[in-house]
Design a protein around this motif. Structure first.
Motif, PDB file in Angstrom:
ATOM      1  N   ALA A 168      17.571 -22.455  17.039  1.00 51.37           N
ATOM      2  CA  ALA A 168      16.179 -22.712  17.986  1.00 51.37           C
ATOM      3  C   ALA A 168      14.986 -22.069  16.993  1.00 51.37           C
ATOM      4  CB  ALA A 168      16.783 -23.057  19.515  1.00 51.37           C
ATOM      5  N   TYR A 169      16.169 -20.561  17.155  1.00 58.39           N
ATOM      6  CA  TYR A 169      14.874 -18.901  15.994  1.00 58.39           C
ATOM      7  C   TYR A 169      14.943 -19.716  15.013  1.00 58.39           C
ATOM      8  CZ  TYR A 169      14.963 -14.039  15.104  1.00 58.39           C
ATOM      9  OH  TYR A 169      14.281 -13.220  15.405  1.00 58.39           O
ATOM     10  N   ARG A 170      15.964 -19.744  14.184  1.00 54.01           N
ATOM     11  CA  ARG A 170      15.514 -20.411  12.622  1.00 54.01           C
ATOM     12  C   ARG A 170      15.361 -21.843  12.094  1.00 54.01           C
ATOM     13  NH1 ARG A 170      17.697 -17.499   9.057  1.00 54.01           N
ATOM     14  NH2 ARG A 170      15.640 -16.923   7.820  1.00 54.01           N
ATOM     15  N   PRO A 171      14.465 -22.279  12.770  1.00 52.25           N
ATOM     16  CA  PRO A 171      14.273 -23.682  12.604  1.00 52.25           C
ATOM     17  C   PRO A 171      13.864 -24.053  11.190  1.00 52.25           C
ATOM     18  CG  PRO A 171      11.876 -23.032  14.059  1.00 52.25           C
ATOM     19  CD  PRO A 171      12.888 -21.945  13.629  1.00 52.25           C
ATOM     20  N   GLY A 172      14.570 -25.554  11.023  1.00 52.10           N
ATOM     21  CA  GLY A 172      14.837 -25.731   9.362  1.00 52.10           C
ATOM     22  C   GLY A 172      15.054 -25.211   7.963  1.00 52.10           C
ATOM     23  N   VAL A 173      15.517 -24.073   8.885  1.00 53.58           N
ATOM     24  CA  VAL A 173      16.026 -23.692   7.812  1.00 53.58           C
ATOM     25  C   VAL A 173      18.164 -24.176   7.970  1.00 53.58           C
ATOM     26  CG1 VAL A 173      17.955 -21.360   7.429  1.00 53.58           C
ATOM     27  CG2 VAL A 173      15.183 -21.351   8.229  1.00 53.58           C
TER      28      VAL A 173
ATOM     29  N   PRO B  28      18.215 -22.740  24.341  1.00 54.34           N
ATOM     30  CA  PRO B  28      18.865 -22.589  22.980  1.00 54.34           C
ATOM     31  C   PRO B  28      20.928 -23.367  23.422  1.00 54.34           C
ATOM     32  CG  PRO B  28      17.814 -20.844  22.699  1.00 54.34           C
ATOM     33  CD  PRO B  28      17.286 -21.115  23.729  1.00 54.34           C
TER      34      PRO B  28
ATOM     35  N   VAL C 105      14.606 -27.448  22.049  1.00 59.39           N
ATOM     36  CA  VAL C 105      14.053 -26.219  22.789  1.00 59.39           C
ATOM     37  C   VAL C 105      12.986 -25.835  22.709  1.00 59.39           C
ATOM     38  CG1 VAL C 105      13.982 -23.635  22.466  1.00 59.39           C
ATOM     39  CG2 VAL C 105      16.252 -24.959  21.824  1.00 59.39           C
ATOM     40  N   ARG C 106      12.113 -26.346  22.133  1.00 61.16           N
ATOM     41  CA  ARG C 106      10.225 -25.977  21.287  1.00 61.16           C
ATOM     42  C   ARG C 106       9.442 -26.799  22.522  1.00 61.16           C
ATOM     43  NH1 ARG C 106       5.115 -25.870  20.996  1.00 61.16           N
ATOM     44  NH2 ARG C 106       3.882 -25.221  18.945  1.00 61.16           N
TER      45      ARG C 106
ATOM     46  N   LEU D 150      21.852 -18.464  18.988  1.00 65.63           N
ATOM     47  CA  LEU D 150      20.328 -19.102  19.085  1.00 65.63           C
ATOM     48  C   LEU D 150      19.424 -19.227  18.052  1.00 65.63           C
ATOM     49  CD1 LEU D 150      20.165 -15.792  21.515  1.00 65.63           C
ATOM     50  CD2 LEU D 150      20.443 -18.266  22.287  1.00 65.63           C
ATOM     51  N   HIS D 151      19.971 -19.215  16.972  1.00 68.90           N
ATOM     52  CA  HIS D 151      19.524 -19.167  15.882  1.00 68.90           C
ATOM     53  C   HIS D 151      19.455 -20.116  15.224  1.00 68.90           C
ATOM     54  CE1 HIS D 151      19.373 -14.780  13.722  1.00 68.90           C
ATOM     55  NE2 HIS D 151      20.081 -14.345  14.586  1.00 68.90           N
TER      56      HIS D 151
ATOM     57  N   ALA E  48      16.012 -27.496  18.134  1.00 73.40           N
ATOM     58  CA  ALA E  48      15.129 -26.625  17.853  1.00 73.40           C
ATOM     59  C   ALA E  48      13.952 -27.201  18.323  1.00 73.40           C
ATOM     60  CB  ALA E  48      14.504 -26.339  16.345  1.00 73.40           C
ATOM     61  N   LEU E  49      14.065 -28.561  18.155  1.00 73.39           N
ATOM     62  CA  LEU E  49      12.334 -29.409  18.887  1.00 73.39           C
ATOM     63  C   LEU E  49      12.824 -29.141  20.545  1.00 73.39           C
ATOM     64  CD1 LEU E  49      12.270 -32.684  16.924  1.00 73.39           C
ATOM     65  CD2 LEU E  49      10.802 -30.469  16.886  1.00 73.39           C
TER      66      LEU E  49
ATOM     67  N   ASN F  57      24.667 -15.895  15.963  1.00 75.10           N
ATOM     68  CA  ASN F  57      25.152 -16.221  17.066  1.00 75.10           C
ATOM     69  C   ASN F  57      23.665 -18.005  17.319  1.00 75.10           C
ATOM     70  OD1 ASN F  57      22.264 -16.490  18.176  1.00 75.10           O
ATOM     71  ND2 ASN F  57      22.623 -13.672  18.507  1.00 75.10           N
TER      72      ASN F  57
END
Lengths: 384, 384
Positions: A366-371, A323, A316-317, A363-364, A313-314, A361
């Motif tokens: 990065a799309y769902r950071p911390g989860v 992702p 990507v951000r 992508l999640h 996630a980091l 998929n």
């Protein structure tokens, strides 16, 4: 040994194999046989197998390969972290705090602590990891740190040259590291590493340390350019290292050297997050045809995350990766950085190491950071 | 109803109660009786209880109060997220994508989806949450969204004024929201909310929406100053709202208004992470004596995290809060933002809502970013 039952993994929302033709596909399935991937392809063409395992429409990705961790330590440095977030800069010398705690711990305490962290990583999808010594810094403490690490991975790294401990000159310490400490460590280690940085070891010392390790049959790797610009990355490239880790501060010359040598730049985004150093530009590295990996650097000082999804996630951000590029760097990139050809992808013949995500998929990640999206982790074809 | 057995929670590494004298202490214990905290204090002085529960030296914190979420929706926007990370700016209009998917979903699909997300939050330590409508945007779809939300929380929020849907003018839509939609929504809602932002609703429209809701017995709250400077925060303060959410772009006048009105600024750091907007300066708010809360804003567009620990780590890294301040904002701050006096702390009389961390103290929530540290979540004195 008798053949194990084969398993067809089905109802996969998206399967990422890193097949060059179809890196990630819907409607795919794969077969596990004897702990390895035996077949991948469209689910409708799947061969018969002894059992089937339905993942309920979830995504399946190769298990993460965390090519850089420092799990053998005792104590924590939460207070130092808190002070740093309030403005105190990170300094390599903080390592000595952990050295004192590690030396004071029993073998059982160290082993139990590593076991907990490895279990924590497994729950987050990591299926292969490297573990370094480097908080012992005596002959006995480095050897036992590596013996502990060796209970959990084949990729053990001797990092006696982490920082110069108290009470000894740098020259004396390099002599120890390349002499008796290397002798004691080598039977337990696959790799040798050195922290080439202001406050740790300079390029000449790094060269001496790595040369000694190579002479003793170890494979060289390096920490470099974490806290500022320096000669470390270029030295790694000159020596033809498989990977050089951190690469936070890179000059154009460093990038050219990485491209020309093929040395992998291992990015450790959790470190920049936890030290407030600027994130390196991962996009620029890819555009310059530099190969990259992503790892956690899990350690009590500069970055105490064990989470590869967080690092993705980091990346990507903060590092400009897509992702997909970040996941590739965290799986096959990590495998390449450890010179491992048995893991990092789900192509036929590879070890059946994978994570089932509670997501449709990849992508999640990065799309769902911390989860905590990793629902299951499988190693060698077995759910852990 | 017969009295439930009381439980003494013991062997707590660090207990955070938000007792003004001793916010976090070692060597503490607490007693649960009838779902509430009956006693807290030094373990050696603990009163007798029917049973004891040993948490193995781990830290115990109040359960997170997530005062801002949008869980009633269908579909996802992972592709939009990926494009945004590659440079595409976030726009409020993307909400309409989710509106189409939500309208097309069955009640059962919506309910099941919310249940999954609530369960995901629970696993991460959230014990109280608010849920908004706002992806229906018709009379029927807003009412059913709130009916679904009401199965999971008493803090339901009518957000018909999320964005103007396709095929209707802003004036017509405000008439709908404040007329038939409000009538249908009000029986299912405790709060009314409006997205006051360029691309959504202006200050005059926001005032009309909130006034109508107040007239129908709902309590007002607002989204404001997320995507740019604007009049929203000052309007929230003028109206004496309990909380105004986002506060990404604040002028000195906004900060003064927040301090003078006592309106809580609810910070949503996951949004800045996932939209690449700059993080607001939480430290500056605290230094100006503004009260703050932290929430996830869990939604498929601007921020699809459900993780309060992740938001705490971001608030420490990016907003200048200490780990203790961030935890306070994520627990008692959230409770204050929902005008709830029964949750948010572990003082005697409060609901026994807490999380057991796989860590010795609460600093690890920021020190170990991305790691799923919540080992157990208890709601009303029962492990969930």
């Amino acid at each position: 040994m008798s053949r194990q039952p084969s398993t067809l993994v089905t109802n996969i929302g998206e399967l990422t194999t890193w097949d060059p033709e179809r890196p990630s596909t819907e409607g795919a399935a794969f077969v596990i046989e004897d702990g390895k991937v035996a077949w991948t392809g469209p689910a409708v063409q799947a061969p018969a197998a002894d059992t089937a395992y339905d993942v309920g429409g979830r995504a399946v990705i190769p298990g993460f390969v965390d090519s850089h961790s420092h799990l053998v330590f005792a104590g924590d440095r939460a207070e130092e972290f808190t002070a740093r977030m309030a403005g105190q800069p990170y300094a390599a010398g903080g390592i000595r705090t952990t050295v004192r705690a590690t030396r004071a711990a029993s073998d059982e305490q160290l082993t139990s602590h590593v076991a907990n962290l490895v279990q924590e990583m497994r729950r987050q999808g990591t299926t292969t990891l490297e573990i370094k010594s480097g908080y012992g810094l005596t002959v006995a403490d480095e050897a036992r740190s590596l013996a502990v690490a060796g209970q959990f991975t084949e990729d053990t790294t001797f990092l006696g040259a982490h920082v110069v401990p108290e009470g000894v000159t740098p020259e004396e310490y390099v002599d120890q590291v390349t002499g008796p400490m290397l002798e004691a460590a080598a039977p337990h280690a696959k790799w040798i590493d050195v922290f080439c940085e202001t406050g740790a070891f300079d390029a000449d010392q790094a060269r001496v340390v790595l040369s000694a390790g190579i002479g003793r049959g170890l494979k060289p790797r390096m920490h470099a350019n974490q806290l500022g610009a320096g000669p470390g990355v270029r030295l790694a490239c000159e020596l033809g290292l498989v990977a050089v880790d951190h690469c936070t501060y890179l000059s154009d010359d460093d990038i050219t050297a990485l491209r020309d040598s093929g040395t992998i730049a291992t990015l450790l985004p959790g470190v920049e997050f936890s030290t407030k150093h600027p994130f390196p530009d991962g996009r620029a590295l890819l555009e310059a045809d530099v190969s990259i990996a992503i790892a956690t650097d899990c350690n009590p000082g500069s970055c105490f995350t064990s989470s590869m999804p967080f690092c993705i996630a980091l990346a990507v951000r903060e590092m400009g990766l897509t992702p997909t590029e970040a996941l590739a760097a965290a799986t096959r990139g990590g495998a390449a950085a450890l010179a491992r050809d048995d893991v990092g992808s789900l192509l036929p013949g590879k070890r059946a190491d994978f994570a089932v995500l509670d997501a449709p998929n990849h992508l999640h990640l990065a799309y769902r950071p911390g989860v905590p999206l990793v629902q299951e982790t499988w190693v060698g074809g077995r759910r852990t």
